[in-house]
Design an enzyme around this catalytic site. Structure first.
Site, PDB file in Angstrom:
ATOM      1  N   VAL A 142     -21.847 -48.731   2.385  1.00  0.00           N
ATOM      2  CA  VAL A 142     -21.744 -48.936   3.825  1.00  0.00           C
ATOM      3  C   VAL A 142     -23.052 -49.558   4.297  1.00  0.00           C
ATOM      4  CG1 VAL A 142     -21.294 -47.854   6.049  1.00  0.00           C
ATOM      5  CG2 VAL A 142     -20.265 -46.905   3.981  1.00  0.00           C
ATOM      6  N   SER A 143     -22.996 -50.858   4.610  1.00  0.00           N
ATOM      7  CA  SER A 143     -24.226 -51.581   4.934  1.00  0.00           C
ATOM      8  C   SER A 143     -24.420 -51.823   6.419  1.00  0.00           C
ATOM      9  CB  SER A 143     -24.258 -52.924   4.192  1.00  0.00           C
ATOM     10  OG  SER A 143     -23.072 -53.653   4.426  1.00  0.00           O
ATOM     11  N   THR A 144     -23.359 -51.713   7.234  1.00  0.00           N
ATOM     12  CA  THR A 144     -23.487 -51.917   8.675  1.00  0.00           C
ATOM     13  C   THR A 144     -22.671 -50.864   9.407  1.00  0.00           C
ATOM     14  OG1 THR A 144     -21.555 -53.324   9.025  1.00  0.00           O
ATOM     15  CG2 THR A 144     -23.570 -54.418   8.269  1.00  0.00           C
TER      16      THR A 144
ATOM     17  N   GLN B 218     -18.874 -51.255   9.012  1.00  0.00           N
ATOM     18  CA  GLN B 218     -18.227 -50.985   7.733  1.00  0.00           C
ATOM     19  C   GLN B 218     -18.266 -49.488   7.442  1.00  0.00           C
ATOM     20  OE1 GLN B 218     -20.524 -53.350   5.067  1.00  0.00           O
ATOM     21  NE2 GLN B 218     -19.700 -55.298   5.778  1.00  0.00           N
TER      22      GLN B 218
END
Length: 210
Positions: free
Chosen positions: A9-11, A14
């Site tokens: 989960v990068s942002t 997301q």
């Protein structure tokens, strides 16, 4: 045989629940979920992430690893290709939610193996290229937002950052605007505008603080 879903989960867009829900809606039966948050897919190898490194201990012959797309494993070409091939050698099947791709040790003929490995390489290279393109678009978007001295921000984008990334990646995979629009739920004209200049789309997100 166990099916493990891994999410990076990068942002904020997301979310883990979104990725898991998308996988289950696509028909995947998941036994366990592992996730890493806020880790770079470019500079941090999969086995160096707190939760992802557990995959190397857990996955056994006959198990299945499910990811939203290969970019969740990483955006570094060498790391992603090495990781997928290592899991395949162990007898693990890797499946993606998007595009419904399957990579395993089924191909026995050298030609079939070469085709499989070429596809893995292409997808890993696309993931890294998209990361680099997104980084450049973000720089251009920030610069464009700073140059805009007016208070008017224009129309609020109909896409979020995750969807913008999906559009750029799918277009990079050679899909047409109509197909991408159908897959992302955006209007075809919106997809065409993003294809014309991703930095403008990124600037719009910046202006709205998205």
């Amino acid at each position: 045989m166990t099916t493990i879903f891994y999410a990076r989960v990068s942002t904020a867009d997301q979310t883990l629940s979104h990725q898991v829900s998308q996988a289950r809606a696509a028909g995947f039966e998941i036994d366990e979920v592992l996730s890493d948050h806020g880790v770079s897919g470019v500079s941090t190898a999969l086995r160096d992430r707190p939760e992802a490194k557990r995959l190397f201990d857990k996955l056994r012959k006959g198990d299945t690893l499910v990811v939203r797309w290969v970019d969740r494993l990483g955006r570094n070409y060498a790391d992603v290709t090495d990781t997928i091939r290592e899991f395949i050698r162990r007898g693990v099947t890797i499946r993606t939610v998007i595009n419904n791709m399957t990579f395993d040790g089924t191909p026995q003929d050298p030609m079939q193996e070469a085709v499989r490995d070429a596809l893995i390489a292409f997808m890993a290279a696309t993931a890294q290229a998209q990361a680099e393109a997104t980084k450049e678009a973000q720089k251009a978007g920030i610069a464009a937002a700073k140059m805009n001295t007016t208070k008017y921000r224009g129309k609020k984008p109909s896409y979020d950052r995750a969807t913008l990334g999906d559009v750029v990646r799918l277009l990079g995979n050679g899909l047409g605007a109509s197909a991408v629009a159908k897959m992302t739920g955006l209007k075809r004209q919106t997809v065409l505008r993003i294809r014309k200049d991703p930095s403008v789309a990124e600037a719009a997100l910046q202006k709205w603080g998205l």
